[in-house]
Design a protein around this motif. Structure first.
Motif, PDB file in Angstrom:
ATOM      1  N   GLY A 197       0.830  -1.199   0.000  1.00  0.00           N
ATOM      2  CA  GLY A 197       0.000   0.000   0.000  1.00  0.00           C
ATOM      3  C   GLY A 197       0.864   1.248   0.000  1.00  0.00           C
ATOM      4  N   ASP A 255      -3.220   6.689 -10.590  1.00  0.00           N
ATOM      5  CA  ASP A 255      -4.046   5.818  -9.763  1.00  0.00           C
ATOM      6  C   ASP A 255      -5.517   5.946 -10.140  1.00  0.00           C
ATOM      7  OD1 ASP A 255      -5.106   8.102  -8.538  1.00  0.00           O
ATOM      8  OD2 ASP A 255      -3.826   7.932  -6.754  1.00  0.00           O
ATOM      9  N   ALA A 256      -6.389   5.260  -9.390  1.00  0.00           N
ATOM     10  CA  ALA A 256      -7.808   5.219  -9.740  1.00  0.00           C
ATOM     11  C   ALA A 256      -8.475   6.596  -9.657  1.00  0.00           C
ATOM     12  CB  ALA A 256      -8.536   4.236  -8.838  1.00  0.00           C
ATOM     13  N   ASN A 257      -7.849   7.538  -8.948  1.00  0.00           N
ATOM     14  CA  ASN A 257      -8.376   8.903  -8.879  1.00  0.00           C
ATOM     15  C   ASN A 257      -7.727   9.837  -9.895  1.00  0.00           C
ATOM     16  OD1 ASN A 257     -10.178   8.319  -6.820  1.00  0.00           O
ATOM     17  ND2 ASN A 257      -8.677   8.781  -5.195  1.00  0.00           N
ATOM     18  N   SER A 300       0.384   5.610   0.876  1.00  0.00           N
ATOM     19  CA  SER A 300      -0.468   6.720   1.269  1.00  0.00           C
ATOM     20  C   SER A 300      -0.734   7.626   0.077  1.00  0.00           C
ATOM     21  CB  SER A 300       0.203   7.534   2.390  1.00  0.00           C
ATOM     22  OG  SER A 300      -0.575   8.661   2.722  1.00  0.00           O
ATOM     23  N   GLY A 301      -1.992   7.912  -0.172  1.00  0.00           N
ATOM     24  CA  GLY A 301      -2.358   8.800  -1.266  1.00  0.00           C
ATOM     25  C   GLY A 301      -2.466   8.103  -2.606  1.00  0.00           C
ATOM     26  N   PHE A 302      -2.269   6.777  -2.623  1.00  0.00           N
ATOM     27  CA  PHE A 302      -2.376   6.021  -3.877  1.00  0.00           C
ATOM     28  C   PHE A 302      -3.687   5.254  -3.856  1.00  0.00           C
ATOM     29  CE2 PHE A 302      -1.860   2.524  -6.799  1.00  0.00           C
ATOM     30  CZ  PHE A 302      -1.081   3.027  -7.830  1.00  0.00           C
ATOM     31  N   GLN A 303      -4.603   5.616  -4.726  1.00  0.00           N
ATOM     32  CA  GLN A 303      -5.905   4.945  -4.785  1.00  0.00           C
ATOM     33  C   GLN A 303      -5.796   3.731  -5.710  1.00  0.00           C
ATOM     34  OE1 GLN A 303      -8.718   5.588  -3.048  1.00  0.00           O
ATOM     35  NE2 GLN A 303      -9.562   3.746  -4.002  1.00  0.00           N
ATOM     36  N   PRO A 304      -5.868   2.541  -5.159  1.00  0.00           N
ATOM     37  CA  PRO A 304      -5.719   1.345  -5.995  1.00  0.00           C
ATOM     38  C   PRO A 304      -6.917   1.145  -6.915  1.00  0.00           C
ATOM     39  CG  PRO A 304      -6.375   0.718  -3.787  1.00  0.00           C
ATOM     40  CD  PRO A 304      -6.117   2.206  -3.744  1.00  0.00           C
ATOM     41  N   HIS A 347       1.851   9.003 -10.116  1.00  0.00           N
ATOM     42  CA  HIS A 347       2.824   8.445  -9.184  1.00  0.00           C
ATOM     43  C   HIS A 347       3.983   7.870  -9.990  1.00  0.00           C
ATOM     44  CE1 HIS A 347      -0.080   8.560  -5.770  1.00  0.00           C
ATOM     45  NE2 HIS A 347      -0.955   8.351  -6.744  1.00  0.00           N
TER      46      HIS A 347
END
Length: 212
Positions: free
Chosen positions: A26, A58-60, A28-32, A64
């Motif tokens: 995981g 990412d998903a949002n 922080s701040g990374f939307q899987p 990254h």
């Protein structure tokens, strides 16, 4: 390890790939993404045909950085360790396969010279018969007009037919056909020679050609 005999799309900076993160890690701040779904990524640096740096969204839609990501050309070769990797999209793979097939067709080109002098260049294999082949009836008309003819299907290469008109020294009183074989020297090769007689095969053949 990618099989070198399979289609390899050379990675270049700026191309879009699909990125599959490792679900065990995981950030922080990374939307899987949704389970099993890929993320969009842009190649930022190319280390080799199978190793790249990426800007992953990412998903949002947040960007990254991902370095030294394996570029998998054939997903069937993936192991079960769930490591992160990227791969080409199906459309890109389809286009690459079409390009590769077109290149193979272009490479499989041959040139063939037929008995009638026709030279054809095209995709291999070219047909055994000349594009200018015709029936025995057409061959007879050409012979009457003073041309030579031959058959592509004759075993002896270089043979042709001529129409002989009787002359002062001829024993014949009517025109007749005779077979010429330039590699035979009449003076050194004994044997009887008579006017040529068409066989059933010759008369029904469609591989007659005009020769010089």
């Amino acid at each position: 390890m990618t099989d070198p005999t399979k289609t390899i799309i050379p990675p270049t900076v700026g191309r879009v790939v699909w990125y599959y993160p490792d679900p065990r890690s995981g950030e922080s701040g990374f939307q899987p993404p949704f389970k099993g779904a890929p993320l969009a990524a842009i190649i930022a640096c190319v280390h080799s045909a199978t190793m790249v740096n990426l800007t992953v969204f990412d998903a949002n839609g947040a960007p990254h950085s991902r370095t030294s990501v394996e570029l998998v050309h054939d997903e069937s070769e993936l192991s079960n360790d769930l490591r992160p990797f990227c791969t080409w999209m199906p459309y890109q793979k389809g286009q690459a396969a079409k390009t590769e097939a077109a290149e193979r067709r272009a490479a499989a080109v041959e040139t063939k010279t037929y008995a009638d002098g026709t030279v054809v260049t095209g995709t291999s294999p070219l047909p055994d018969l000349s594009p200018k082949t015709f029936s025995f009836g057409v061959a007879l008309d050409l012979l009457k007009d003073g041309f030579r003819v031959s058959r592509v299907g004759w075993n002896g290469k270089g043979m042709w037919l001529d129409l002989q008109l009787p002359d002062a020294g001829s024993k014949m009183t009517l025109p007749y056909l005779y077979l010429s074989y330039p590699t035979i020297d009449v003076r050194t090769t004994p044997g009887a020679r008579v006017p040529w007689l068409a066989s059933q095969t010759d008369m029904l053949a469609e591989d007659w050609v005009q020769v010089p």
